[in-house]
Write a protein that holds these residues in place. Structure first.
Motif, PDB file in Angstrom:
ATOM      1  N   TYR A  62       0.881  -1.164  -0.153  1.00  0.00           N
ATOM      2  CA  TYR A  62      -0.208  -0.009   0.174  1.00  0.00           C
ATOM      3  C   TYR A  62       1.143   1.142  -0.310  1.00  0.00           C
ATOM      4  O   TYR A  62       2.217   0.889  -0.069  1.00  0.00           O
ATOM      5  N   GLN A  63      -0.102   2.069  -0.373  1.00  0.00           N
ATOM      6  CA  GLN A  63       0.810   3.383   0.372  1.00  0.00           C
ATOM      7  C   GLN A  63       1.569   3.906   1.018  1.00  0.00           C
ATOM      8  O   GLN A  63       0.370   4.659   1.614  1.00  0.00           O
ATOM      9  N   TYR A  64       2.681   4.332   1.644  1.00  0.00           N
ATOM     10  CA  TYR A  64       3.712   3.389   1.390  1.00  0.00           C
ATOM     11  C   TYR A  64       3.952   2.548   2.413  1.00  0.00           C
ATOM     12  O   TYR A  64       4.799   2.933   3.161  1.00  0.00           O
ATOM     13  N   ARG A 115      -3.463  -2.850  -2.329  1.00  0.00           N
ATOM     14  CA  ARG A 115      -4.902  -2.562  -2.115  1.00  0.00           C
ATOM     15  C   ARG A 115      -5.023  -1.892  -2.596  1.00  0.00           C
ATOM     16  O   ARG A 115      -6.518  -0.827  -3.196  1.00  0.00           O
ATOM     17  N   ASP A 116      -3.873  -0.672  -3.703  1.00  0.00           N
ATOM     18  CA  ASP A 116      -3.920   0.172  -4.264  1.00  0.00           C
ATOM     19  C   ASP A 116      -3.623   0.206  -5.733  1.00  0.00           C
ATOM     20  O   ASP A 116      -4.068   0.220  -6.376  1.00  0.00           O
ATOM     21  N   VAL A 117      -2.123   0.646  -5.716  1.00  0.00           N
ATOM     22  CA  VAL A 117      -1.798   0.745  -7.254  1.00  0.00           C
ATOM     23  C   VAL A 117      -0.741  -0.069  -7.408  1.00  0.00           C
ATOM     24  O   VAL A 117       0.093  -0.809  -6.649  1.00  0.00           O
ATOM     25  N   TRP A 118       0.130  -0.667  -8.738  1.00  0.00           N
ATOM     26  CA  TRP A 118       1.373  -1.411  -8.831  1.00  0.00           C
ATOM     27  C   TRP A 118       2.602  -1.015  -7.464  1.00  0.00           C
ATOM     28  O   TRP A 118       2.878   0.383  -8.233  1.00  0.00           O
ATOM     29  N   GLU A 132       9.116  -0.668  -7.800  1.00  0.00           N
ATOM     30  CA  GLU A 132       7.860  -0.468  -9.097  1.00  0.00           C
ATOM     31  C   GLU A 132       7.838   0.835  -8.691  1.00  0.00           C
ATOM     32  O   GLU A 132       7.132   1.096  -7.359  1.00  0.00           O
ATOM     33  N   LEU A 133       7.609   2.300  -9.486  1.00  0.00           N
ATOM     34  CA  LEU A 133       7.873   3.287  -9.013  1.00  0.00           C
ATOM     35  C   LEU A 133       5.541   3.471  -8.897  1.00  0.00           C
ATOM     36  O   LEU A 133       5.044   3.310 -10.123  1.00  0.00           O
ATOM     37  N   CYS A 134       5.423   3.919  -7.459  1.00  0.00           N
ATOM     38  CA  CYS A 134       3.572   3.751  -6.974  1.00  0.00           C
ATOM     39  C   CYS A 134       3.501   5.064  -6.779  1.00  0.00           C
ATOM     40  O   CYS A 134       2.270   5.051  -6.547  1.00  0.00           O
ATOM     41  N   GLN A 187      10.279   5.680   0.142  1.00  0.00           N
ATOM     42  CA  GLN A 187      10.570   5.643   1.791  1.00  0.00           C
ATOM     43  C   GLN A 187       9.991   4.175   2.073  1.00  0.00           C
ATOM     44  O   GLN A 187       8.938   3.987   2.904  1.00  0.00           O
ATOM     45  N   MET A 188       9.199   3.414   0.855  1.00  0.00           N
ATOM     46  CA  MET A 188       8.807   2.062   1.105  1.00  0.00           C
ATOM     47  C   MET A 188       9.417   1.149   1.049  1.00  0.00           C
ATOM     48  O   MET A 188       9.961   0.573   0.527  1.00  0.00           O
TER      49      MET A 188
END
Length: 258
Positions: A124-126, A157-160, A206-208, A214-215
């Motif tokens: 999830y971000q992030y 849960r949100d983006v790639w 993966e650029l998210c 910071q992920m």
């Protein structure tokens, strides 16, 4: 070449990191050997056929551009087809060898249903969330035992996102609405070498979004007995029932997605 990880079930297998290290070493060693031979042979021919001013044009058998020597017993043809044959043997052997190991990495060792731990990983971000077979969830840190195969079921849960650890040589997509799988293992010898608790950094590859850099997370590997003690105290009443004695492994309780 590589010391295998000895499972508690008594079968021999290797972790992904060890397999990739072996492939790298084999290609590096063989590439260095072949490169040294080719460069040495080239330099020898440069010296042997140098123009020292004592050879007439009639004695020089120049190659013809676009013409492949058919041989008929000539030395040029023998060298050419010998080099083709050796090159084919080396390349085919490398392809078969590497393909077999990569199939092993993709499928993982066949340890049966016993002894494997399957953990849900949600990006999830992030950050990263980890759900264990007993329903316990950790954020930011995945705690696992040594000498055991860890199966990861990865989603978002949100983006790639892309879950990976360079040290463990694992990398797998985290896609909303989809699940990808990977596995890893760490030997007790590696844990002891790091002072009784091995840690590995987890990153998103993966650029998210603006917080992508910071992920980060961490995989902590404990000795089997310490991990069982930690797992039994994760606050779920079913945790103790799912922790087995060494060799028995951990299985997901009914009704829990793992």
């Amino acid at each position: 070449m590589i010391d295998p990880v000895i499972l508690q079930q008594g079968s021999d297998w290797r972790a992904q990191a060890e397999v990739f290290d072996e492939i790298f070493f084999v290609f590096l060693a063989l590439g260095t050997l072949v490169g040294t031979i080719v460069v040495a042979y080239t330099l020898w021919n440069v010296y042997k056929y140098r123009d020292d001013g004592n050879r007439s044009d009639e004695e020089f058998d120049a190659p013809v551009v676009g013409e492949l020597p058919t041989g008929q017993g000539g030395p040029k043809a023998k060298k050419l087809f010998l080099s083709f044959g050796l090159s084919a043997i080396v390349v085919i052997s490398l392809v078969v060898y590497a393909y077999g190991l990569l199939l092993y990495v993709e499928d993982g060792p066949d340890t049966g249903d016993e002894g494997d731990i399957e953990i849900m990983v949600e990006g999830y971000q992030y950050g990263w969330a980890y759900e264990y077979p007993n329903g316990h969830t950790e954020r930011g840190e995945l705690i696992v035992p040594a000498d055991q195969r860890i199966d990861l079921n990865i989603t978002s849960r949100d983006v790639w996102h892309n879950f990976g650890s360079s040290d463990l040589r694992i990398k797998s997509d985290a896609i909303p609405g989809d699940h990808s799988e990977t596995w890893f293992a760490v030997s007790s010898e590696d844990v002891e070498a790091q002072g009784g608790e091995a840690t590995y950094r987890v990153e998103c590859f993966e650029l998210c979004g603006p917080g992508h850099s910071q992920m980060k997370s961490q995989i902590t590997v404990l000795p089997q007995d310490e991990w069982e003690e930690w797992y039994a105290g994760t606050g779920n009443s079913s945790a103790s029932a799912n922790v087995q004695t060494p060799g028995a492994g951990v299985t997901a309780p009914s009704g829990v997605s793992a």
